[in-house]
Write a protein that holds these residues in place. Structure first.
Motif, short mmCIF file in Angstrom:
data_model
loop_
_atom_site.label_atom_id
_atom_site.label_comp_id
_atom_site.label_asym_id
_atom_site.label_seq_id
_atom_site.Cartn_x
_atom_site.Cartn_y
_atom_site.Cartn_z
N ALA A 164 0.82 -1.21 0.00
CA ALA A 164 0.00 0.00 0.00
C ALA A 164 0.85 1.26 0.00
N LEU A 165 2.07 1.16 0.51
CA LEU A 165 2.96 2.33 0.56
C LEU A 165 3.63 2.60 -0.78
N GLY A 166 3.52 1.66 -1.70
CA GLY A 166 4.24 1.84 -2.96
C GLY A 166 5.73 1.85 -2.70
N HIS A 167 6.42 2.86 -3.23
CA HIS A 167 7.87 2.95 -3.05
C HIS A 167 8.28 3.96 -1.98
N ILE A 168 7.30 4.63 -1.36
CA ILE A 168 7.66 5.64 -0.37
C ILE A 168 7.88 5.00 0.99
N THR A 169 8.60 5.69 1.85
CA THR A 169 8.88 5.19 3.19
C THR A 169 7.74 5.57 4.14
N PRO A 170 7.48 4.76 5.17
CA PRO A 170 6.37 5.05 6.09
C PRO A 170 6.54 6.40 6.78
N PHE A 171 5.45 7.12 6.86
CA PHE A 171 5.44 8.40 7.56
C PHE A 171 4.07 8.52 8.23
N PRO A 172 3.98 8.34 9.56
CA PRO A 172 2.69 8.36 10.26
C PRO A 172 2.13 9.77 10.31
N TYR A 173 1.45 10.14 9.25
CA TYR A 173 1.01 11.51 9.06
C TYR A 173 -0.44 11.68 9.52
N VAL A 174 -0.64 12.32 10.66
CA VAL A 174 -1.94 12.61 11.26
C VAL A 174 -2.63 11.35 11.78
N PHE A 175 -2.68 10.28 10.96
CA PHE A 175 -3.48 9.11 11.31
C PHE A 175 -2.63 7.90 11.69
N ASP A 176 -3.12 7.18 12.69
CA ASP A 176 -2.57 5.88 13.07
C ASP A 176 -3.75 4.91 13.05
N PHE A 177 -4.05 4.39 11.84
CA PHE A 177 -5.22 3.55 11.68
C PHE A 177 -5.11 2.25 12.47
N LYS A 178 -3.91 1.73 12.56
CA LYS A 178 -3.72 0.46 13.25
C LYS A 178 -4.15 0.55 14.71
N ASN A 179 -3.84 1.70 15.34
CA ASN A 179 -4.17 1.87 16.75
C ASN A 179 -5.36 2.80 16.97
N LEU A 180 -6.05 3.13 15.86
CA LEU A 180 -7.26 3.95 15.92
C LEU A 180 -7.02 5.29 16.61
N LYS A 181 -5.95 5.96 16.19
CA LYS A 181 -5.61 7.26 16.76
C LYS A 181 -5.46 8.29 15.64
N ALA A 182 -5.73 9.53 15.98
CA ALA A 182 -5.54 10.63 15.03
C ALA A 182 -5.08 11.87 15.78
N ALA A 222 -2.73 9.37 -4.57
CA ALA A 222 -1.93 8.15 -4.45
C ALA A 222 -0.68 8.27 -5.31
N THR A 223 0.43 7.76 -4.82
CA THR A 223 1.70 7.90 -5.54
C THR A 223 1.66 7.24 -6.91
N GLU A 224 0.94 6.12 -7.02
CA GLU A 224 0.80 5.46 -8.32
C GLU A 224 0.11 6.38 -9.32
N ASP A 225 -0.90 7.11 -8.84
CA ASP A 225 -1.61 8.04 -9.72
C ASP A 225 -0.75 9.26 -10.06
N ILE A 226 0.09 9.67 -9.11
CA ILE A 226 1.01 10.77 -9.39
C ILE A 226 1.90 10.43 -10.58
N GLY A 227 2.44 9.20 -10.57
CA GLY A 227 3.26 8.75 -11.70
C GLY A 227 2.50 8.79 -13.00
N LYS A 228 1.24 8.39 -12.98
CA LYS A 228 0.42 8.39 -14.19
C LYS A 228 0.11 9.81 -14.65
N PHE A 229 -0.16 10.70 -13.70
CA PHE A 229 -0.43 12.10 -14.05
C PHE A 229 0.79 12.74 -14.72
N VAL A 230 1.97 12.52 -14.13
CA VAL A 230 3.19 13.11 -14.70
C VAL A 230 3.45 12.55 -16.09
N ALA A 231 3.29 11.24 -16.25
CA ALA A 231 3.50 10.62 -17.56
C ALA A 231 2.54 11.21 -18.59
#
Length: 323
Positions: free
Chosen positions: A175-193, A207-216
């Motif tokens: 789900a992260l694609g090629h980017i590194t994890p960054f807990p940004y605002v949400f922690d879905f696993k522990n139900l915290k925000a 989504a990063t996959e869509d970013i690649g498609k947009f740029v292409a």
């Protein structure tokens, strides 16, 4: 003029590899020649039945950079460079532009933006200032060369993939694609925000996959605007929490913390020098201040039409957090 021979600088990095994959997906159909520039020796990148060679370069050697671009008769340079050091980032990207200007065939250049409009963020987020250093040189070159030179900044909003950090599914890491994890605002696993302000500010997520498609897809446009705004979705943080609680099912509720400017400063932004470690605190302040809502119309979505059908936040959450 459409792009045909494209160099992706930093194309082995997180967002860079998604851009390369977006290009490889249309490579055969559009007869593209693609090369990837990297600071180190890497294997070729393969995707969707196509490949792109990875060429090791020294970004401090402008002459050699120009030689590589010239040998491949590159017409478009896409920078996806990054560095935790703002000074190194600005200098490296400046060298890349200097090298590109020595190559007669280069007529398009895109600096490494891949966020919201850095110009609107620079007053609050120190790191954003390193991204806008290249804008004045680009505008001067455009003024001198006219229609023979174009540049654009790809504004993506936040990477939607960050919403999948900690996903427990067997293929959750994808789900992260090629980017590194960054807990940004949400922690879905522990139900915290940890919500910036009252949670009612809208923010673009793509989504990063869509970013690649947009740029292409953008490389195949006849002309470039100076700003290329894309979006997968444009939602508030409270809407994301509501969607998540519904998708997770039952009586699931998020434990919410509301970060206000005073608590953010107390948390360490005050006396701490700007760095990647506390970058998110500056981003929180910018969100609360409304800087992330200063968006132009999403012109790239309109320009590429059906070439890209981006995933929405709800669809993304259902894919990775649905029961």
């Amino acid at each position: 003029m459409q792009s045909q021979r494209i160099a992706v600088a930093g194309g082995t990095g997180g967002i860079g590899q998604h851009v390369v994959e977006g290009l490889l997906e249309i490579k055969a159909k559009c007869s593209l020649h693609i090369i990837v520039l990297s600071r180190s020796v890497r294997s070729d990148i393969f995707f969707a039945g196509s490949s792109a060679p990875v060429l090791a370069v020294d970004y401090n050697d402008i002459a050699n950079l120009a030689k590589v671009l010239n040998e491949h008769q590159i017409d478009t340079v896409l920078s996806t460079l990054s560095s935790p050091d703002p000074a190194v980032f600005a200098a490296t990207q400046g060298n890349l532009l200097s090298a590109a200007l020595r190559v007669p065939t280069v007529h398009r250049f895109s600096p490494s933006e891949y966020t919201h409009d850095s110009s609107a963020l620079a007053e609050i987020i120190p790191y954003a200032r390193s991204k806008i250093e290249i804008l004045e040189p680009l505008k001067q070159i455009k003024a001198m060369r006219g229609s023979n030179f174009e540049f654009t900044l790809f504004h993506t909003g936040a990477f939607m993939n960050y919403l999948a950090v900690g996903n427990p599914k067997p293929d959750g890491a994808k789900a992260l694609g090629h980017i590194t994890p960054f807990p940004y605002v949400f922690d879905f696993k522990n139900l915290k925000a940890n919500v910036p302000g009252d949670g009612e500010r809208r923010m673009v997520f793509t989504a990063t996959e869509d970013i690649g498609k947009f740029v292409a897809a953008a490389t195949q446009l006849a002309t470039w605007e100076e700003h290329s705004e894309m979006k997968g979705d444009w939602v508030t943080f409270n809407q994301i929490i509501s969607m998540a609680e519904s998708i997770l099912g039952g009586n699931i509720l998020f434990s919410q913390k509301r970060s206000m400017p005073s608590t953010i400063v107390t948390a360490g932004i005050g006396g701490s020098p700007p760095s990647f470690t506390n970058l998110y605190l500056f981003i929180y302040l910018a969100i609360i201040n409304g800087n992330y809502e200063m968006m132009r119309p999403f012109n790239l979505n309109e320009a590429v039409g059906n070439a890209v059908k981006p995933i929405t936040v709800k669809e993304f959450l259902e894919r990775w957090w649905g029961l």
